[in-house]
Write an enzyme that holds these catalytic residues in place. Sequence first.
Site, PDB file in Angstrom:
ATOM      1  CB  SER A  21      -0.974   0.006   1.187  1.00 20.24           C
ATOM      2  OG  SER A  21      -0.307  -0.244   2.391  1.00 20.24           O
TER       3      SER A  21
ATOM      4  CG  HIS B 182      -0.816  -5.266   1.974  1.00 23.98           C
ATOM      5  ND1 HIS B 182      -0.128  -5.127   3.142  1.00 23.98           N
ATOM      6  CD2 HIS B 182      -0.836  -4.018   1.408  1.00 23.98           C
ATOM      7  CE1 HIS B 182       0.241  -3.856   3.290  1.00 23.98           C
ATOM      8  NE2 HIS B 182      -0.184  -3.163   2.262  1.00 23.98           N
TER       9      HIS B 182
ATOM     10  CG  HIS C 229       5.928  -8.925   8.166  1.00 24.35           C
ATOM     11  ND1 HIS C 229       6.879  -8.079   7.666  1.00 24.35           N
ATOM     12  CD2 HIS C 229       4.773  -8.214   8.221  1.00 24.35           C
ATOM     13  CE1 HIS C 229       6.330  -6.893   7.444  1.00 24.35           C
ATOM     14  NE2 HIS C 229       5.050  -6.950   7.758  1.00 24.35           N
TER      15      HIS C 229
ATOM     16  NE  ARG D 226       2.201  -3.736  12.400  1.00 26.45           N
ATOM     17  CZ  ARG D 226       2.055  -3.899  11.087  1.00 26.45           C
ATOM     18  NH1 ARG D 226       1.563  -2.924  10.357  1.00 26.45           N
ATOM     19  NH2 ARG D 226       2.419  -5.030  10.503  1.00 26.45           N
TER      20      ARG D 226
ATOM     21  CG  ASP E 133      -3.349  -8.074   8.888  1.00 28.08           C
ATOM     22  OD1 ASP E 133      -3.930  -7.033   9.206  1.00 28.08           O
ATOM     23  OD2 ASP E 133      -2.533  -8.146   7.955  1.00 28.08           O
TER      24      ASP E 133
HETATM   25  N1  AMX Z   1       1.530 -19.781   6.125  1.00 30.79           N
HETATM   26  C1  AMX Z   1       2.030 -20.668   5.235  1.00 30.79           C
HETATM   27  N2  AMX Z   1       3.103 -20.425   4.445  1.00 30.79           N
HETATM   28  C2  AMX Z   1       3.690 -19.255   4.610  1.00 30.79           C
HETATM   29  C3  AMX Z   1       3.273 -18.301   5.532  1.00 30.79           C
HETATM   30  C4  AMX Z   1       2.125 -18.592   6.306  1.00 30.79           C
HETATM   31  N3  AMX Z   1       1.608 -17.730   7.169  1.00 30.79           N
HETATM   32  N4  AMX Z   1       4.078 -17.223   5.458  1.00 30.79           N
HETATM   33  C5  AMX Z   1       4.979 -17.495   4.501  1.00 30.79           C
HETATM   34  N5  AMX Z   1       4.750 -18.717   3.991  1.00 30.79           N
HETATM   35  C6  AMX Z   1       5.430 -19.354   2.862  1.00 30.79           C
HETATM   36  C7  AMX Z   1       5.300 -18.457   1.646  1.00 30.79           C
HETATM   37  O1  AMX Z   1       4.043 -18.641   0.999  1.00 30.79           O
HETATM   38  C8  AMX Z   1       6.466 -18.927   0.802  1.00 30.79           C
HETATM   39  O2  AMX Z   1       6.109 -20.126   0.190  1.00 30.79           O
HETATM   40  P1  AMX Z   1       6.615 -20.495  -1.300  1.00 30.79           P
HETATM   41  O3  AMX Z   1       8.095 -20.596  -1.171  1.00 30.79           O
HETATM   42  O4  AMX Z   1       5.924 -21.770  -1.603  1.00 30.79           O
HETATM   43  O5  AMX Z   1       6.193 -19.364  -2.175  1.00 30.79           O
HETATM   44  C9  AMX Z   1       7.515 -19.221   1.876  1.00 30.79           C
HETATM   45  O6  AMX Z   1       6.802 -19.430   3.098  1.00 30.79           O
HETATM   46  C10 AMX Z   1       8.519 -18.116   2.072  1.00 30.79           C
HETATM   47  O7  AMX Z   1       7.827 -16.915   2.329  1.00 30.79           O
HETATM   48  P2  AMX Z   1       8.460 -15.758   3.235  1.00 30.79           P
HETATM   49  O8  AMX Z   1       9.704 -15.298   2.554  1.00 30.79           O
HETATM   50  O9  AMX Z   1       8.567 -16.211   4.644  1.00 30.79           O
HETATM   51  O10 AMX Z   1       7.329 -14.669   3.203  1.00 30.79           O
HETATM   52  P3  AMX Z   1       7.014 -13.624   2.046  1.00 30.79           P
HETATM   53  O11 AMX Z   1       7.862 -12.444   2.264  1.00 30.79           O
HETATM   54  O12 AMX Z   1       7.073 -14.275   0.702  1.00 30.79           O
HETATM   55  O13 AMX Z   1       5.494 -13.283   2.318  1.00 30.79           O
HETATM   56  C11 AMX Z   1       3.614 -12.796   3.649  1.00 30.79           C
HETATM   57  C12 AMX Z   1       5.098 -12.526   3.432  1.00 30.79           C
HETATM   58  C13 AMX Z   1       3.099 -11.862   4.745  1.00 30.79           C
HETATM   59  C14 AMX Z   1       2.856 -12.480   2.344  1.00 30.79           C
HETATM   60  C15 AMX Z   1       3.424 -14.277   4.038  1.00 30.79           C
HETATM   61  O14 AMX Z   1       4.054 -14.526   5.273  1.00 30.79           O
HETATM   62  C16 AMX Z   1       1.972 -14.683   4.108  1.00 30.79           C
HETATM   63  O15 AMX Z   1       1.401 -15.067   3.074  1.00 30.79           O
HETATM   64  N6  AMX Z   1       1.338 -14.627   5.347  1.00 30.79           N
HETATM   65  C17 AMX Z   1      -0.074 -14.903   5.486  1.00 30.79           C
HETATM   66  C18 AMX Z   1      -0.887 -13.714   4.995  1.00 30.79           C
HETATM   67  C19 AMX Z   1      -0.752 -12.542   5.952  1.00 30.79           C
HETATM   68  O16 AMX Z   1      -0.852 -12.682   7.152  1.00 30.79           O
HETATM   69  N7  AMX Z   1      -0.556 -11.348   5.375  1.00 30.79           N
HETATM   70  C20 AMX Z   1      -0.507 -10.092   6.160  1.00 30.79           C
HETATM   71  C21 AMX Z   1       0.873  -9.522   6.277  1.00 30.79           C
HETATM   72  C22 AMX Z   1       0.856  -8.194   7.022  1.00 30.79           C
HETATM   73  C23 AMX Z   1       0.193  -7.156   6.188  1.00 30.79           C
HETATM   74  O17 AMX Z   1       0.710  -6.758   5.154  1.00 30.79           O
HETATM   75  N8  AMX Z   1      -0.956  -6.706   6.567  1.00 30.79           N
END
Ligand code: AMX
Length: 434
Positions: free
Chosen positions: A240, A270, A317, A326, A372
Amino acid sequence: MSALKEKLRVKIEEHRPRTVKLLKEHGDKVIGEVTVRQAIGGMRGVKNLVTDISYLDPFEGIRFRGHTIPETLKALPKPKGKEMPYVEGHVYLLLTGDFPTQTEVEEIEDEFKQRREVPLYVWDILRAMPRDTHPMTMFSAAILALQRESLFVQAYNKGISKFDMWEPMYEDSMNILAKLPVIAAYIYRMKYKSDTPIGPHPDLDFGGNFAYMMGVDTPYDDLMRLYFILHSDHESGNVSAHTTHLVASALSDAYYSLSAGMNGLAGPLHGLANQEVLRWIQALFAKLGGKVPSKEELEKFCWDTLNSGQVIPGYGHAVLRKTDPRYVAQREFCLKHLPDDELFKTVSLLYDVVPPILEKHGKAKNPWPNVDAHSGVIQWYYGVREYDFYTVMFGVGRAIGVLANIVWDRALGYPIERPKSLTTDMLEEEVGIK
Ligand code: AMX
C-alpha cells in the site's frame, strides 16, 4: 496558515539541504547490491526507497519517526479521560517528526472538523453500486471520485514551482484524512446496518467520532484510536505504501495515489489478511459446531490449511522476524478489556500452536504473528462482525502514513519512479547458463 503547516514548512526547509547534499556529494556511493533472487522475488530487502516517516527493524518492529509503539502511545496527547491518544496527534508526529502539545493537537482536531464534509456526489456513487460490492471497492471508489476536488491538480494546471508542490499535496491529504472516517462509517452503516448512516458528532475527535458514526459504544473509541495509529505506517516497501508513493511519483495527486494504494491493501497477502484471519477461525468454529477448539483441533486445522496449499493468515512477514509489536499492543488491549472472550482465547492459543507448526513446515521465514492475526478478534468482540469491512478500517489508518509520505515526496522533489527490468534471457546470460 495552520500551525501544523507552518511547522511542516520549517521542517521541509531544514531537511531539503540534506537530500541535496546526499545527492550532490554522495550520489554514486553504493549502498547495496541486487541478486537474481531479489529481482525475481519481489525485490525483498533491496534498499531503494527513502522515507523518514517510519522504519521497520526485522527484530524490533516499527518505529514511527524513531519512536517504538509504546513510546509513541505514551508521548502523544490523549483526549480527556481516554486511554488512547488522539489520532490527530499521530498525524502531526508523522508529518513533522515532533510530538504535538495538547493545544497543537486540538488545533488539528478543529481543522479536521472543518475539512470533513463529504460532497453529496460521493454518497450517490456509493449508493449506485450494488450493495454486495466489497467495501474496499466502495472505499477506493469514493476516494477516487473525490479526485475532482484536487487542489494539487488546480495548482498544477495554473503552473506551480516544484518547490511549492508539497503545499497543495498537504491540503489534499488533510482533506482526504478528515473525510475518510466519515466515508468508511457511511459504507458500514449503509451496507450492514439497514442503510442507517450516522453523521459526524461536532464535539468528537477522529477516533471518537469514528466510533460514534459506526454506532458502537465506548471503549470502542479507544480501540479505534489505537487501531488507526498502529496501522498508520510500516515504512515504504509494503504494497500500500509503495503503490501510493509510486503513483504519486508521476505527479498524480493524493486522491489517485491513495486510491491505488488502497487497491493494493485489498489483497489477501496484505491488508485483507485481517478479514481472512477471522474467516479462517470462523470456518473452524463452524466445522466444530460452534465449540471452542482444543489445542489438538487447532493443530490439525493448521496442518489441513497448509497441506491444502494455503497460508495461515495473520502469520509470517516479508520483513519482520519476531512477533509484530502491533500484535502485542492489541493483545495488551484484549488482556485489559476482554480477557475471558472465547475468540481471544483461541487467538492466544494460536500464538502457541502456529509458530512451531510453521517452523516444522519449513517454508515461512517468520513463523510469528503479524498485526492482522489480532485485529479482527477485537472488532468481533465489540459487535463489528462484518469482517469484509475490516480492511477499510486498516485503510483509514494506513492513509495517515502513506499521505504523510507523499507530502514529503513532493517536498523533497523525489522523481518519477522507474526501476529497470531485465529479460529471463539476460538473467541466464548474466549467470552463465547461456
Ligand atoms: N503460512 C504458510 N506459508 C507461509 C506463511 C504462512 N503464514 N508465510 C509465509 N509462507 C510461505 C510463503 O508462501 C512462501 O512459500 P513459497 O516458497 O511456496 O512461495 C515461503 O513461506 C517463504 O515466504 P516468506 O519469505 O517467509 O514470506 P514472504 O515475504 O514471501 O510473504 C507474507 C510474506 C506476509 C505475504 C506471508 O508470510 C503470508 O502469506 N502470510 C499470510 C498472509 C498474511 O498474514 N498477510 C498479512 C501480512 C501483514 C500485512 O501486510 N498486513
